[in-house]
Scaffold this active site. Structure first.
Site, PDB file in Angstrom:
ATOM      1  N   LYS A 112       9.171  18.667  -5.996  1.00  0.00           N
ATOM      2  CA  LYS A 112      10.324  17.760  -5.881  1.00  0.00           C
ATOM      3  C   LYS A 112      10.055  16.576  -6.799  1.00  0.00           C
ATOM      4  O   LYS A 112       9.776  15.467  -6.347  1.00  0.00           O
ATOM      5  CB  LYS A 112      10.513  17.273  -4.445  1.00  0.00           C
ATOM      6  N   LYS A 130       5.625  13.642   3.344  1.00  0.00           N
ATOM      7  CA  LYS A 130       4.200  13.936   3.178  1.00  0.00           C
ATOM      8  C   LYS A 130       3.539  12.680   2.628  1.00  0.00           C
ATOM      9  O   LYS A 130       3.591  12.410   1.427  1.00  0.00           O
ATOM     10  CB  LYS A 130       3.960  15.104   2.221  1.00  0.00           C
ATOM     11  N   HIS A 165      10.191  15.404   7.221  1.00  0.00           N
ATOM     12  CA  HIS A 165       9.810  16.203   6.058  1.00  0.00           C
ATOM     13  C   HIS A 165       8.895  15.431   5.109  1.00  0.00           C
ATOM     14  O   HIS A 165       8.501  15.960   4.073  1.00  0.00           O
ATOM     15  CB  HIS A 165      11.092  16.648   5.323  1.00  0.00           C
ATOM     16  N   ASP A 175      13.971   9.992 -19.548  1.00  0.00           N
ATOM     17  CA  ASP A 175      13.491   9.338 -20.771  1.00  0.00           C
ATOM     18  C   ASP A 175      11.965   9.304 -20.780  1.00  0.00           C
ATOM     19  O   ASP A 175      11.327  10.274 -20.363  1.00  0.00           O
ATOM     20  CB  ASP A 175      14.139   7.963 -20.921  1.00  0.00           C
ATOM     21  N   ASP A 235      -7.064   3.155   4.635  1.00  0.00           N
ATOM     22  CA  ASP A 235      -7.567   1.777   4.581  1.00  0.00           C
ATOM     23  C   ASP A 235      -6.625   0.819   3.869  1.00  0.00           C
ATOM     24  O   ASP A 235      -7.064  -0.207   3.336  1.00  0.00           O
ATOM     25  CB  ASP A 235      -8.942   1.734   3.906  1.00  0.00           C
ATOM     26  N   HIS A 241       7.735  24.732  -5.256  1.00  0.00           N
ATOM     27  CA  HIS A 241       7.923  23.867  -4.093  1.00  0.00           C
ATOM     28  C   HIS A 241       8.035  22.404  -4.498  1.00  0.00           C
ATOM     29  O   HIS A 241       8.163  21.522  -3.654  1.00  0.00           O
ATOM     30  CB  HIS A 241       6.753  24.064  -3.115  1.00  0.00           C
TER      31      HIS A 241
END
Length: 420
Positions: A315, A136, A134, A320, A141, A313
């Site tokens: 996450k 991404k 899952h 603080d 380089d 979608h």
């Protein structure tokens, strides 16, 4: 004809003993840029890939053959043809609809494509539901990296329509890129040099910047071997230290009791705690599951917003005025107990403020706020059911590891004879 597509059906670390237990610390001196939605993410990633001179490493859960997928394909093919090493790791479920022709065009150009846990359909239904790749991550380089929740699909762009997703990623330039590079290489099964060697390489001039920033970054991840709880523990620790504010925007919210308790405890000691949930979900079950927990949280002062403009979608979270996290991990049983995930932890006031302003505008302008004095409706029963469901799922990896589909294998596949 043989094509350079490999099938990986394991979530085990690579055989290289040096990469078995990757554990990364805080890296200072990073420049950070919050990327909101595909409008910011795709131009930044594609520009970096077009400038690539040596290597592109890419991991994604979803890659569709739409305008975004075809643009990515063209960029990767062009990079490989000019001699750039390109390694693409895809999930067998999320990318299960890619055509053989699409993959073959990449492979014939010299792109190494890897598929995690591929499976043919049974009676027209895909059965490889669990233990997904899952993450991404993109590293170019060993100089610039991207991590977050945005897949390579057109539904992350506003012109997709009402179902376009609201999501976030972060671009990182600086020493932390070496850790992301090392991690991506190790997880792809490629040969990994010593981290000291990659540190030396990281010190070379970058084509994207002449100087780095002040941000502290730490890469954390979860697997089903030695890092099962790292992301969950990072959230728990940050929440336990919160003194002023907490904002969590998470698409699929159904955490275990320990994390839920820390959210409640923060609100009890006077911290302003805001949760941004899906109000217009792409998966209705996600909304229903999250609402099972509302009464438990609202009664102790947690403020809950439901984002209603389009599917959420994201996450991301902040605590603080310094700590933030951006990554692929939801706060549900799939992400916290099954999937392979990766998040960046960030300690940087400017980045924290940028993320806070984005989430505050989202809550103010596009959310409905749940009433704080809702009539309690069997909240204890709901919490008990939630607790049982989560922890049953938590032990699922141990059971699933016995299934034949999850035994390690790495092999090339044959291109279908009828494919032209």
């Amino acid at each position: 004809m043989n094509i350079a597509v490999e099938h990986i059906a394991t979530d085990q670390p690579p055989d290289d003993s040096k990469a078995r237990d990757l554990d990364y610390g805080w890296q200072s001196g990073n420049r950070l840029q919050l990327l909101e939605n595909g409008e910011a993410y795709f131009p930044a990633v594609f520009d970096a890939m077009r400038k690539a001179q040596r290597e592109i490493l890419l991991e994604t859960f979803i890659l569709f053959e739409d305008k975004v997928g075809h643009e990515l394909q063209g960029i990767l093919i062009e990079a490989a043809q000019r001699g750039v090493k390109v390694v693409v790791s895809l999930d067998g479920f999320g990318c299960g609809e890619l055509s053989p022709a699409f993959l073959r065009e990449l492979a014939e150009a010299g792109v190494m494509v890897q598929m995690f846990d591929p499976a043919s359909k049974t009676l027209g239904i895909r059965t490889n539901w669990f233990r997904r790749l899952h993450r991404k991550i993109v590293v170019v380089d060993a100089s610039v990296a991207f991590i977050g929740g945005i897949n390579f699909s057109a539904d992350h762009l506003g012109d997709f329509g009402p179902e376009a997703k609201q999501d976030y990623a972060v671009q990182i330039i600086g020493p932390a890129v070496a850790d992301l590079h090392h991690f991506a290489l190790a997880q792809s099964g490629r040969q990994v040099r010593t981290r000291r060697g990659w540190r030396r390489r990281q010190q070379r001039p970058s084509p994207w910047t002449d100087e780095h920033g002040d941000g502290l970054v730490r890469l954390i991840y979860r697997d089903n071997v030695q890092h099962r709880d790292d992301i969950e523990e990072a959230y728990i620790h940050a929440l336990s230290q919160a003194r002023q504010r907490v904002v969590i925007a998470n698409a699929y919210f159904f955490p275990g009791y320990r994390l839920l308790r820390e959210i409640r405890n923060a609100a009890r000691r006077g911290v302003k705690v805001q949760l941004i949930m899906q109000g217009q979900p792409d998966v209705l079950l996600a909304k229903l599951a999250a609402r099972m927990l509302y009464d438990y949280l609202l009664k102790d002062g947690v403020v809950i917003h439901e984002y209603c403009q389009r599917p959420l979608h994201g996450k991301v979270a902040l605590v603080d005025d310094e700590w933030s996290t951006v990554g692929s991990s939801n706060l549900d049983p799939l992400s916290l107990a099954l999937n392979l995930e990766a998040n960046a932890l960030i300690r940087d006031r400017a980045f924290n403020q940028q993320l806070y302003q984005s989430l505050e505008a989202l809550a103010r302008d596009h959310c409905q706020t749940m009433p704080a004095k809702r009539k309690p409706r069997l909240w204890l029963w709901r919490l008990t059911v939630g607790f049982l469901v989560f922890h049953v799922m938590r032990h699922f990896p141990a059971l699933a590891s016995w299934l034949p589909a999850h035994k390690p294998r790495l092999k090339p596949i044959e291109s279908p004879a009828h494919d032209v």
